[in-house]
Design a protein around this motif. Structure first.
Motif, PDB file in Angstrom:
ATOM      1  N   HIS A 126       0.836  -1.194   0.000  1.00  0.00           N
ATOM      2  CA  HIS A 126       0.000   0.000   0.000  1.00  0.00           C
ATOM      3  C   HIS A 126       0.875   1.249   0.000  1.00  0.00           C
ATOM      4  CE1 HIS A 126      -2.908  -2.963   1.531  1.00  0.00           C
ATOM      5  NE2 HIS A 126      -3.776  -2.209   0.902  1.00  0.00           N
ATOM      6  N   ASN A 127       2.166   1.075   0.201  1.00  0.00           N
ATOM      7  CA  ASN A 127       3.105   2.176   0.311  1.00  0.00           C
ATOM      8  C   ASN A 127       3.528   2.648  -1.080  1.00  0.00           C
ATOM      9  OD1 ASN A 127       5.146   3.958   0.865  1.00  0.00           O
ATOM     10  ND2 ASN A 127       6.295   2.570   2.197  1.00  0.00           N
ATOM     11  N   GLN A 128       2.836   3.630  -1.605  1.00  0.00           N
ATOM     12  CA  GLN A 128       3.122   4.115  -2.952  1.00  0.00           C
ATOM     13  C   GLN A 128       4.466   4.818  -3.058  1.00  0.00           C
ATOM     14  OE1 GLN A 128      -0.155   6.270  -4.612  1.00  0.00           O
ATOM     15  NE2 GLN A 128      -1.503   4.504  -4.553  1.00  0.00           N
ATOM     16  N   ALA A 129       5.059   5.184  -1.926  1.00  0.00           N
ATOM     17  CA  ALA A 129       6.356   5.859  -1.951  1.00  0.00           C
ATOM     18  C   ALA A 129       7.461   4.967  -2.497  1.00  0.00           C
ATOM     19  CB  ALA A 129       6.720   6.345  -0.549  1.00  0.00           C
ATOM     20  N   ILE A 130       7.265   3.646  -2.480  1.00  0.00           N
ATOM     21  CA  ILE A 130       8.317   2.761  -2.978  1.00  0.00           C
ATOM     22  C   ILE A 130       8.193   2.469  -4.473  1.00  0.00           C
ATOM     23  CG2 ILE A 130       8.591   1.723  -0.696  1.00  0.00           C
ATOM     24  CD1 ILE A 130       7.392  -0.843  -1.823  1.00  0.00           C
ATOM     25  N   THR A 131       7.133   2.948  -5.123  1.00  0.00           N
ATOM     26  CA  THR A 131       6.950   2.646  -6.540  1.00  0.00           C
ATOM     27  C   THR A 131       8.067   3.160  -7.448  1.00  0.00           C
ATOM     28  OG1 THR A 131       5.489   4.551  -6.864  1.00  0.00           O
ATOM     29  CG2 THR A 131       4.442   2.434  -6.360  1.00  0.00           C
ATOM     30  N   PRO A 132       8.781   4.245  -7.113  1.00  0.00           N
ATOM     31  CA  PRO A 132       9.862   4.673  -8.006  1.00  0.00           C
ATOM     32  C   PRO A 132      10.977   3.648  -8.181  1.00  0.00           C
ATOM     33  CG  PRO A 132       9.258   6.472  -6.556  1.00  0.00           C
ATOM     34  CD  PRO A 132       8.540   5.242  -6.066  1.00  0.00           C
ATOM     35  N   MET A 133      11.093   2.680  -7.287  1.00  0.00           N
ATOM     36  CA  MET A 133      12.142   1.672  -7.423  1.00  0.00           C
ATOM     37  C   MET A 133      11.739   0.526  -8.360  1.00  0.00           C
ATOM     38  SD  MET A 133      12.021  -0.487  -3.852  1.00  0.00           S
ATOM     39  CE  MET A 133      12.667  -2.037  -4.427  1.00  0.00           C
ATOM     40  N   ALA A 134      10.484   0.482  -8.749  1.00  0.00           N
ATOM     41  CA  ALA A 134       9.968  -0.631  -9.554  1.00  0.00           C
ATOM     42  C   ALA A 134      10.177  -0.407 -11.048  1.00  0.00           C
ATOM     43  CB  ALA A 134       8.481  -0.821  -9.276  1.00  0.00           C
ATOM     44  N   SER A 142     -10.469  -2.126  -6.332  1.00  0.00           N
ATOM     45  CA  SER A 142     -11.578  -3.067  -6.164  1.00  0.00           C
ATOM     46  C   SER A 142     -11.259  -4.427  -6.777  1.00  0.00           C
ATOM     47  CB  SER A 142     -12.864  -2.490  -6.780  1.00  0.00           C
ATOM     48  OG  SER A 142     -13.200  -1.270  -6.156  1.00  0.00           O
ATOM     49  N   GLY A 143     -10.001  -4.859  -6.621  1.00  0.00           N
ATOM     50  CA  GLY A 143      -9.604  -6.177  -7.088  1.00  0.00           C
ATOM     51  C   GLY A 143      -9.348  -6.290  -8.570  1.00  0.00           C
ATOM     52  N   ARG A 144      -9.372  -5.177  -9.283  1.00  0.00           N
ATOM     53  CA  ARG A 144      -9.140  -5.200 -10.732  1.00  0.00           C
ATOM     54  C   ARG A 144      -7.964  -4.304 -11.092  1.00  0.00           C
ATOM     55  NH1 ARG A 144     -13.288  -7.537 -13.571  1.00  0.00           N
ATOM     56  NH2 ARG A 144     -15.240  -7.771 -12.446  1.00  0.00           N
ATOM     57  N   VAL A 145      -7.286  -4.654 -12.181  1.00  0.00           N
ATOM     58  CA  VAL A 145      -6.177  -3.827 -12.649  1.00  0.00           C
ATOM     59  C   VAL A 145      -6.733  -2.477 -13.072  1.00  0.00           C
ATOM     60  CG1 VAL A 145      -4.384  -3.559 -14.399  1.00  0.00           C
ATOM     61  CG2 VAL A 145      -4.784  -5.799 -13.348  1.00  0.00           C
ATOM     62  N   PHE A 146      -6.188  -1.441 -12.473  1.00  0.00           N
ATOM     63  CA  PHE A 146      -6.628  -0.074 -12.754  1.00  0.00           C
ATOM     64  C   PHE A 146      -5.656   0.612 -13.718  1.00  0.00           C
ATOM     65  CE2 PHE A 146      -6.823   4.477 -11.465  1.00  0.00           C
ATOM     66  CZ  PHE A 146      -8.116   4.730 -11.884  1.00  0.00           C
ATOM     67  N   THR A 147      -4.360   0.489 -13.449  1.00  0.00           N
ATOM     68  CA  THR A 147      -3.345   1.044 -14.346  1.00  0.00           C
ATOM     69  C   THR A 147      -2.114   0.141 -14.346  1.00  0.00           C
ATOM     70  OG1 THR A 147      -2.311   2.367 -12.604  1.00  0.00           O
ATOM     71  CG2 THR A 147      -3.999   3.462 -13.931  1.00  0.00           C
ATOM     72  N   ILE A 148      -1.393   0.221 -15.445  1.00  0.00           N
ATOM     73  CA  ILE A 148      -0.092  -0.424 -15.568  1.00  0.00           C
ATOM     74  C   ILE A 148       0.855   0.628 -16.125  1.00  0.00           C
ATOM     75  CG2 ILE A 148       1.275  -2.220 -16.690  1.00  0.00           C
ATOM     76  CD1 ILE A 148      -1.290  -3.885 -16.940  1.00  0.00           C
ATOM     77  N   ALA A 149       1.953   0.854 -15.421  1.00  0.00           N
ATOM     78  CA  ALA A 149       2.925   1.849 -15.868  1.00  0.00           C
ATOM     79  C   ALA A 149       4.309   1.216 -15.901  1.00  0.00           C
ATOM     80  CB  ALA A 149       2.921   3.047 -14.928  1.00  0.00           C
ATOM     81  N   VAL A 150       5.084   1.568 -16.909  1.00  0.00           N
ATOM     82  CA  VAL A 150       6.461   1.111 -17.028  1.00  0.00           C
ATOM     83  C   VAL A 150       7.370   2.239 -16.565  1.00  0.00           C
ATOM     84  CG1 VAL A 150       8.249   0.348 -18.628  1.00  0.00           C
ATOM     85  CG2 VAL A 150       5.902  -0.459 -18.921  1.00  0.00           C
ATOM     86  N   ASN A 151       8.309   1.916 -15.726  1.00  0.00           N
ATOM     87  CA  ASN A 151       9.263   2.881 -15.204  1.00  0.00           C
ATOM     88  C   ASN A 151      10.612   2.605 -15.862  1.00  0.00           C
ATOM     89  OD1 ASN A 151      10.813   4.638 -13.750  1.00  0.00           O
ATOM     90  ND2 ASN A 151      10.460   3.672 -11.770  1.00  0.00           N
ATOM     91  N   ASP A 152      11.003   3.453 -16.806  1.00  0.00           N
ATOM     92  CA  ASP A 152      12.255   3.254 -17.527  1.00  0.00           C
ATOM     93  C   ASP A 152      13.488   3.587 -16.693  1.00  0.00           C
ATOM     94  OD1 ASP A 152      10.998   2.409 -19.871  1.00  0.00           O
ATOM     95  OD2 ASP A 152      10.715   4.475 -20.558  1.00  0.00           O
ATOM     96  N   ARG A 153      13.291   4.305 -15.595  1.00  0.00           N
ATOM     97  CA  ARG A 153      14.417   4.722 -14.758  1.00  0.00           C
ATOM     98  C   ARG A 153      14.134   4.452 -13.272  1.00  0.00           C
ATOM     99  NH1 ARG A 153      16.950  10.117 -17.350  1.00  0.00           N
ATOM    100  NH2 ARG A 153      16.938   9.368 -19.494  1.00  0.00           N
ATOM    101  N   PRO A 154      14.117   3.181 -12.898  1.00  0.00           N
ATOM    102  CA  PRO A 154      13.889   2.883 -11.480  1.00  0.00           C
ATOM    103  C   PRO A 154      15.026   3.443 -10.621  1.00  0.00           C
ATOM    104  CG  PRO A 154      14.149   0.851 -12.755  1.00  0.00           C
ATOM    105  CD  PRO A 154      14.300   1.987 -13.695  1.00  0.00           C
ATOM    106  N   VAL A 155      14.685   3.958  -9.475  1.00  0.00           N
ATOM    107  CA  VAL A 155      15.692   4.494  -8.561  1.00  0.00           C
ATOM    108  C   VAL A 155      16.130   3.407  -7.593  1.00  0.00           C
ATOM    109  CG1 VAL A 155      14.762   6.833  -8.729  1.00  0.00           C
ATOM    110  CG2 VAL A 155      14.058   5.362  -6.851  1.00  0.00           C
ATOM    111  N   SER A 156      17.276   3.611  -7.015  1.00  0.00           N
ATOM    112  CA  SER A 156      17.790   2.677  -6.020  1.00  0.00           C
ATOM    113  C   SER A 156      16.887   2.706  -4.785  1.00  0.00           C
ATOM    114  CB  SER A 156      19.209   3.068  -5.637  1.00  0.00           C
ATOM    115  OG  SER A 156      19.622   2.337  -4.507  1.00  0.00           O
ATOM    116  N   ALA A 157      16.687   1.555  -4.200  1.00  0.00           N
ATOM    117  CA  ALA A 157      15.871   1.470  -2.981  1.00  0.00           C
ATOM    118  C   ALA A 157      16.447   2.349  -1.876  1.00  0.00           C
ATOM    119  CB  ALA A 157      15.783   0.024  -2.520  1.00  0.00           C
TER     120      ALA A 157
END
Length: 162
Positions: A126-134, A142-157
């Motif tokens: 639930h922690n959206q702050a960690i999404t930049p590393m993905a 509501s149990g369904r895919v809402f969005t899919i995003a590709v991160n071309d530049r993931p940051v270090s954890a």
């Protein structure tokens, strides 16, 4: 059963079995060698803390791992999950029960494992702050895919802040 052999699982509240650290890491493979157990612990960055315990790998973890800290339990659970070299590692809120510093260490461990081994690591959080590393972010509503995003530049954890 065939698919399960290729999937590792790490939960928010890791479940450890009463017994030794070595028993917990090698769970599911009674023929495990000592070097395989140590290798899995090293991969999970658990080897160093294990060696500092009075009985090392033979230390009893207690009921559900209560003799260990939350971060130590999580590292043993990750070592157990990595033990079989799965193709996919599913992590359900792997940092939710940890302090900030230990949480960041676990995220770095997961990111490094993915990069070094090519293993697919799925982190459910639930922690959206960690999404930049993905590399990829899948949002559910509501149990369904809402969005899919590709991160071309993931940051270090290590650079993640929350």
């Amino acid at each position: 059963a065939d698919y399960r052999r290729h999937i590792g699982l790490v939960l928010q509240e890791p479940f450890l079995f009463y017994g030794t650290i070595a028993d917990n890491i090698a769970y599911g493979k009674p023929t495990a060698t000592w070097s395989e157990i140590v290798e899995a612990a090293r991969a999970a960055h658990a080897h160093e803390f294990i060696l500092r315990l009075p009985h090392g790998y033979d230390s009893i973890v207690g009921e559900r791992g209560q003799a260990l800290s939350g971060g130590e339990r999580q590292r043993v659970a990750i070592a157990r999950a990595l033990f079989t070299a799965p193709k996919v590692l599913l992590c359900d809120e792997p940092t939710g029960a940890l302090d900030y510093t230990t949480g960041k260490q676990i995220l770095k461990l997961l990111q490094d494992t993915s990069r070094e081994t090519g293993m697919t690591v799925l982190i459910i959080t639930h922690n959206q702050a960690i999404t930049p590393m993905a590399n990829r972010i899948v949002s559910l509503r509501s149990g369904r895919v809402f969005t899919i995003a590709v991160n071309d530049r993931p940051v270090s954890a290590e650079r993640i802040e929350w």
